[in-house]
Design a protein around this motif. Structure first.
Motif, mmCIF file in Angstrom:
data_model
loop_
_atom_site.group_PDB
_atom_site.id
_atom_site.type_symbol
_atom_site.label_atom_id
_atom_site.label_comp_id
_atom_site.label_asym_id
_atom_site.label_seq_id
_atom_site.Cartn_x
_atom_site.Cartn_y
_atom_site.Cartn_z
ATOM 1 N N THR A 174 12.374 5.696 -2.355
ATOM 2 C CA THR A 174 11.367 5.286 -1.364
ATOM 3 C C THR A 174 10.163 4.614 -2.015
ATOM 4 O O THR A 174 9.582 3.680 -1.453
ATOM 5 N N PHE A 175 9.781 5.053 -3.208
ATOM 6 C CA PHE A 175 8.680 4.459 -3.957
ATOM 7 C C PHE A 175 9.032 3.026 -4.361
ATOM 8 O O PHE A 175 8.263 2.089 -4.132
ATOM 9 N N HIS A 176 10.203 2.846 -4.934
ATOM 10 C CA HIS A 176 10.597 1.522 -5.414
ATOM 11 C C HIS A 176 10.923 0.568 -4.267
ATOM 12 O O HIS A 176 10.680 -0.640 -4.374
ATOM 13 N N HIS A 177 11.474 1.092 -3.182
ATOM 14 C CA HIS A 177 11.724 0.264 -2.003
ATOM 15 C C HIS A 177 10.407 -0.317 -1.493
ATOM 16 O O HIS A 177 10.315 -1.513 -1.157
ATOM 17 N N TYR A 178 9.381 0.518 -1.462
ATOM 18 C CA TYR A 178 8.070 0.088 -0.978
ATOM 19 C C TYR A 178 7.459 -0.939 -1.917
ATOM 20 O O TYR A 178 6.950 -1.979 -1.489
ATOM 21 N N LEU A 179 7.528 -0.676 -3.222
ATOM 22 C CA LEU A 179 6.940 -1.592 -4.201
ATOM 23 C C LEU A 179 7.638 -2.951 -4.189
ATOM 24 O O LEU A 179 6.986 -3.989 -4.366
ATOM 25 N N ALA A 180 8.938 -2.950 -4.022
ATOM 26 C CA ALA A 180 9.697 -4.202 -4.041
ATOM 27 C C ALA A 180 9.458 -5.034 -2.785
ATOM 28 O O ALA A 180 9.780 -6.228 -2.752
ATOM 29 N N GLY A 181 8.916 -4.408 -1.744
ATOM 30 C CA GLY A 181 8.703 -5.121 -0.487
ATOM 31 C C GLY A 181 10.004 -5.522 0.174
ATOM 32 O O GLY A 181 10.070 -6.491 0.930
ATOM 33 N N GLU A 182 11.046 -4.738 -0.121
ATOM 34 C CA GLU A 182 12.371 -5.076 0.395
ATOM 35 C C GLU A 182 12.555 -4.486 1.792
ATOM 36 O O GLU A 182 12.332 -3.297 1.999
ATOM 37 N N ASP A 220 0.865 10.296 3.019
ATOM 38 C CA ASP A 220 1.775 9.390 2.309
ATOM 39 C C ASP A 220 1.588 7.953 2.758
ATOM 40 O O ASP A 220 1.584 7.652 3.954
ATOM 41 N N ARG A 221 1.446 7.059 1.788
ATOM 42 C CA ARG A 221 1.276 5.629 2.071
ATOM 43 C C ARG A 221 2.594 4.862 2.070
ATOM 44 O O ARG A 221 2.626 3.671 2.419
ATOM 45 N N LEU A 222 3.679 5.482 1.651
ATOM 46 C CA LEU A 222 4.946 4.772 1.461
ATOM 47 C C LEU A 222 5.866 4.819 2.684
ATOM 48 O O LEU A 222 6.932 4.215 2.668
ATOM 49 N N ASP A 223 5.453 5.560 3.703
ATOM 50 C CA ASP A 223 6.277 5.733 4.909
ATOM 51 C C ASP A 223 7.645 6.328 4.573
ATOM 52 O O ASP A 223 8.688 5.808 4.984
#
Length: 270
Positions: A174-182, A220-223
């Motif tokens: 979930t962290f990397h999904h959010y960072l990648a903007g995917e 949580d900011r990452l939803d």
């Protein structure tokens, strides 16, 4: 909808010896764990035999869903092949179901064309090794801008290009999904979900790093809830594995309480 299946990654409490980590999982009603090969002074890196790890998991009634991880898997060479063979054998012998595959994350191997070729070369080489051992390779794209494999869509294309649907799955972190903007989810290829939250209101998305990753709560900011809901609504029925990297979590004397609260928050949201 069915209850959420939680799992616990040893990164949640990296200072705990394996026996105590397994006890923590069972105390929370969690029956699935991820062990790691990057924790100094702990199994696997301390030389603990795979058979001992298997016996310990059986004693606690736990399933080892993965070993985390073969690093730089998409930089395939003789050293990586030897490392992969050792880790796959260890996974097989300790009863682990899968091996997490983490891409190069230092700014190299990012060029278009080069990164896809590197990915396919590694997947092609890993496929027969994994199949012979009965182990799944869990490809985990990282959202950092310097990573050589940020996109789950690109990973999925690589898996399909080598006919690897039976040997490989994706990790949705979930962290990397959010960072990648995917925006695209791949529930049909997802084999595991890593969950962690970012609650620091001051850090920008581009500055988010592993030390910011805490347990998921209302700040949580990452939803995480939204991401998990999309995956479950689309048919994903696998584990959601806690993987916080923050030293605040690692040093907490109330980790069990924090995990219970996060499990309750996520379950309520889903």
């Amino acid at each position: 909808m069915t209850a959420v299946s939680f799992a616990l990654n040893h990164m949640t409490a990296p200072a705990l010896p394996l026996d105590d980590f397994f006890k923590l999982a069972t105390s929370l009603g969690i029956s699935a764990v991820e062990i790691r090969n990057d924790l100094a002074g702990n199994a696997i890196i301390d030389g603990t035999p795979a058979g001992d790890v298997k016996a310990l998991a059986q004693k606690h009634g736990l399933t080892i869903i993965s070993i985390n991880a073969l690093q730089r898997f998409n930089e395939w060479n003789d050293a990586r092949a030897a490392e992969a063979q050792d880790l796959i054998a260890y996974a097989r012998d300790c009863g682990a179901k899968a091996l997490v595959l983490v891409p190069v994350n230092d700014g190299s191997g990012q060029k278009d064309g080069e990164r896809q070729a590197n990915l396919r070369q590694a997947l092609t080489a890993l496929k027969p090794l994994l199949e012979a051992a009965g182990i799944i390779g869990l490809v985990e794209p990282l959202g950092f801008e310097i990573c050589s494999l940020r996109s789950k869509t690109e990973a999925a294309e690589g898996i399909r290009a080598v006919g690897g649907e039976g040997a490989f799955k994706l990790v949705h972190d979930t962290f990397h999904h959010y960072l990648a903007g995917e925006e695209k989810f791949h529930p049909e290829l997802t084999g595991l979900v890593h969950i962690s939250g970012v609650t620091d209101p001051d850090v920008s998305v581009g500055e988010m790093r592993d030390p910011h990753r805490v347990l998921v709560d209302a700040d949580d900011r990452l939803d995480n809830v939204g991401q998990a809901k999309k995956l479950r609504d689309a048919g994903y029925s696998g584990h959601f594995s806690f993987e916080p990297f923050s030293s605040v979590i690692h040093q907490s004397s109330g980790i069990a309480r924090g995990l219970r609260e996060s499990m309750a928050y996520l379950s309520a949201g889903l």
